[in-house]
Design a protein around this motif. Structure first.
Motif, PDB file in Angstrom:
ATOM      1  N   ALA A 105       0.818  -1.216   0.000  1.00  0.00           N
ATOM      2  CA  ALA A 105       0.000   0.000   0.000  1.00  0.00           C
ATOM      3  C   ALA A 105       0.851   1.266   0.000  1.00  0.00           C
ATOM      4  N   ASP A 106       2.103   1.149   0.487  1.00  0.00           N
ATOM      5  CA  ASP A 106       3.002   2.307   0.511  1.00  0.00           C
ATOM      6  C   ASP A 106       3.467   2.709  -0.880  1.00  0.00           C
ATOM      7  N   ILE A 107       3.529   1.744  -1.772  1.00  0.00           N
ATOM      8  CA  ILE A 107       4.207   1.989  -3.047  1.00  0.00           C
ATOM      9  C   ILE A 107       3.312   1.779  -4.268  1.00  0.00           C
ATOM     10  N   GLN A 108       2.036   1.448  -4.044  1.00  0.00           N
ATOM     11  CA  GLN A 108       1.118   1.293  -5.162  1.00  0.00           C
ATOM     12  C   GLN A 108       0.265   2.545  -5.322  1.00  0.00           C
ATOM     13  N   GLY A 109      -0.690   2.474  -6.235  1.00  0.00           N
ATOM     14  CA  GLY A 109      -1.575   3.611  -6.456  1.00  0.00           C
ATOM     15  C   GLY A 109      -0.968   4.633  -7.398  1.00  0.00           C
ATOM     16  N   ILE A 110      -1.630   5.783  -7.483  1.00  0.00           N
ATOM     17  CA  ILE A 110      -1.165   6.836  -8.378  1.00  0.00           C
ATOM     18  C   ILE A 110      -0.043   7.636  -7.723  1.00  0.00           C
ATOM     19  N   HIS A 111       0.721   8.326  -8.552  1.00  0.00           N
ATOM     20  CA  HIS A 111       1.791   9.203  -8.067  1.00  0.00           C
ATOM     21  C   HIS A 111       2.752   8.444  -7.141  1.00  0.00           C
ATOM     22  N   ARG A 112       3.104   7.247  -7.537  1.00  0.00           N
ATOM     23  CA  ARG A 112       3.950   6.420  -6.679  1.00  0.00           C
ATOM     24  C   ARG A 112       5.410   6.817  -6.720  1.00  0.00           C
ATOM     25  N   GLY A 113       5.801   7.619  -7.692  1.00  0.00           N
ATOM     26  CA  GLY A 113       7.195   8.016  -7.828  1.00  0.00           C
ATOM     27  C   GLY A 113       7.857   7.334  -9.007  1.00  0.00           C
ATOM     28  N   ASN A 114       9.066   7.794  -9.332  1.00  0.00           N
ATOM     29  CA  ASN A 114       9.786   7.247 -10.483  1.00  0.00           C
ATOM     30  C   ASN A 114      10.192   5.788 -10.286  1.00  0.00           C
ATOM     31  N   ARG A 115      10.457   5.412  -9.038  1.00  0.00           N
ATOM     32  CA  ARG A 115      10.875   4.032  -8.745  1.00  0.00           C
ATOM     33  C   ARG A 115      10.460   3.707  -7.320  1.00  0.00           C
ATOM     34  N   THR A 116       9.952   2.498  -7.101  1.00  0.00           N
ATOM     35  CA  THR A 116       9.512   2.077  -5.768  1.00  0.00           C
ATOM     36  C   THR A 116      10.350   0.902  -5.274  1.00  0.00           C
ATOM     37  N   PHE A 117      10.445   0.815  -3.935  1.00  0.00           N
ATOM     38  CA  PHE A 117      11.232  -0.244  -3.313  1.00  0.00           C
ATOM     39  C   PHE A 117      10.457  -0.803  -2.125  1.00  0.00           C
ATOM     40  N   LYS A 118      10.327  -2.128  -2.088  1.00  0.00           N
ATOM     41  CA  LYS A 118       9.544  -2.819  -1.059  1.00  0.00           C
ATOM     42  C   LYS A 118      10.466  -3.532  -0.075  1.00  0.00           C
ATOM     43  N   LEU A 119      10.413  -3.109   1.183  1.00  0.00           N
ATOM     44  CA  LEU A 119      11.144  -3.787   2.250  1.00  0.00           C
ATOM     45  C   LEU A 119      10.317  -4.952   2.795  1.00  0.00           C
ATOM     46  N   PRO A 120      10.967  -5.970   3.354  1.00  0.00           N
ATOM     47  CA  PRO A 120      10.221  -7.121   3.874  1.00  0.00           C
ATOM     48  C   PRO A 120       9.496  -6.808   5.170  1.00  0.00           C
ATOM     49  N   ASN A 121       8.322  -7.397   5.335  1.00  0.00           N
ATOM     50  CA  ASN A 121       7.582  -7.338   6.592  1.00  0.00           C
ATOM     51  C   ASN A 121       6.531  -8.449   6.609  1.00  0.00           C
ATOM     52  N   PRO A 122       6.834  -9.589   7.220  1.00  0.00           N
ATOM     53  CA  PRO A 122       5.850 -10.671   7.300  1.00  0.00           C
ATOM     54  C   PRO A 122       5.025 -10.635   8.582  1.00  0.00           C
ATOM     55  N   MET A 123       5.050  -9.536   9.345  1.00  0.00           N
ATOM     56  CA  MET A 123       4.385  -9.507  10.644  1.00  0.00           C
ATOM     57  C   MET A 123       2.976  -8.938  10.597  1.00  0.00           C
ATOM     58  N   TYR A 124       2.692  -8.055   9.653  1.00  0.00           N
ATOM     59  CA  TYR A 124       1.332  -7.539   9.517  1.00  0.00           C
ATOM     60  C   TYR A 124       1.104  -6.987   8.126  1.00  0.00           C
ATOM     61  N   TYR A 125      -0.176  -6.828   7.799  1.00  0.00           N
ATOM     62  CA  TYR A 125      -0.580  -6.406   6.457  1.00  0.00           C
ATOM     63  C   TYR A 125      -1.458  -5.168   6.565  1.00  0.00           C
ATOM     64  N   ALA A 126      -1.154  -4.143   5.770  1.00  0.00           N
ATOM     65  CA  ALA A 126      -1.959  -2.923   5.758  1.00  0.00           C
ATOM     66  C   ALA A 126      -2.471  -2.680   4.348  1.00  0.00           C
ATOM     67  N   PRO A 127      -3.792  -2.648   4.140  1.00  0.00           N
ATOM     68  CA  PRO A 127      -4.347  -2.476   2.780  1.00  0.00           C
ATOM     69  C   PRO A 127      -4.234  -1.029   2.318  1.00  0.00           C
TER      70      PRO A 127
END
Length: 243
Positions: free
Chosen positions: A221-243
């Motif tokens: 949810a941090d890196i999807q959607g509109i106006h996401r930026g020129n490049r996105t990077f996803k860090l690991p987190n298997p402890m919880y999920y935020a929509p």
């Protein structure tokens, strides 16, 4: 606090190593984590109970740090490949929780995500402003500033947490930023993290005239959607999920 952050992660690594390697029975949990990080499993509420030991080993051990470093190293390679105009409009967006700072000390006492989050206890923890920095993110932050790229912290935390959020960030080494954006009390409570952050990133570009060079977070949810930026990077987190 910088010393505390480094000490916590070093201690956690030693403790995890002392428990030995993961059991082969954890292979199903590894597959579950892979599916989560690939965004194939969505909307989950808690970590499977049988995966508590696996997730604990992962978060406290070497692999979580290595995986985080692989992400931030790639982010640094990317930004170094750019020829950016020096007009003061280049920004990099950092999420806060499990991106800039880590709540592993809290989750280690509460089942590593296998238990529903007790909001009362979670708020007590957040209010202490003692969450350590994720070292790899802090290093990336410092490198970006050295290139003249401004940092914006964008978090789904409510506005009432501004003071404790700013205090925590400064305590662990994030001393300066262009903006610290939290969810205003007037924002719809049922709005998703993705819609909130997309709207705030739109304002950064269209109203303030910034250029989003990069965007890093632990949730899709941090890196999807509109106006996401020129490049996105996803860090690991298997402890919880935020929509």
């Amino acid at each position: 606090m910088k010393v505390f952050s480094v000490f916590f992660f070093l201690l956690a690594t030693v403790v995890a190593a002392s428990h030995g390697s993961q059991d082969s029975s954890d292979s199903s949990c590894l597959s579950w984590r892979f599916a989560v990080e690939a965004n194939n499993i969505r909307g989950w509420k808690t970590v499977p109970k049988e995966c508590e030991k696996y997730v604990g080993h992962y978060m406290l051990g070497y692999q979580y740090r290595k995986d985080s470093k692989a992400v931030t190293d790639e982010a640094w390679r990317y930004v170094n490949s750019l020829k950016l105009p020096r007009d003061g409009r280049n920004i990099w967006i950092f999420d806060v929780d499990e991106t800039s700072i880590s709540h592993v000390p809290f989750f280690s006492k509460h089942g590593f995500g296998t238990e529903p989050i007790n909001k009362t206890l979670a708020y007590e923890w957040v209010n202490k402003s003692k969450a350590p920095a994720l070292p790899e993110s802090l290093e990336l932050y410092r490198k970006l500033l050295s290139l003249g790229i401004k940092v914006v912290f964008l978090t789904g935390r409510d506005e009432e947490w501004r003071k404790v959020s700013a205090t925590n960030l400064k305590n662990v080494g994030y001393h300066t930023w262009e903006q610290l954006i939290l969810r205003a009390s007037s924002y719809p409570t049922n709005a998703t993290v993705e819609s909130f952050k997309s709207n705030e990133k739109r304002k950064l570009e269209e109203i303030y005239g910034y250029r989003i060079i990069g965007n890093i977070g632990d949730q899709w949810a941090d890196i999807q959607g509109i106006h996401r930026g020129n490049r996105t990077f996803k860090l690991p987190n298997p402890m919880y999920y935020a929509p």
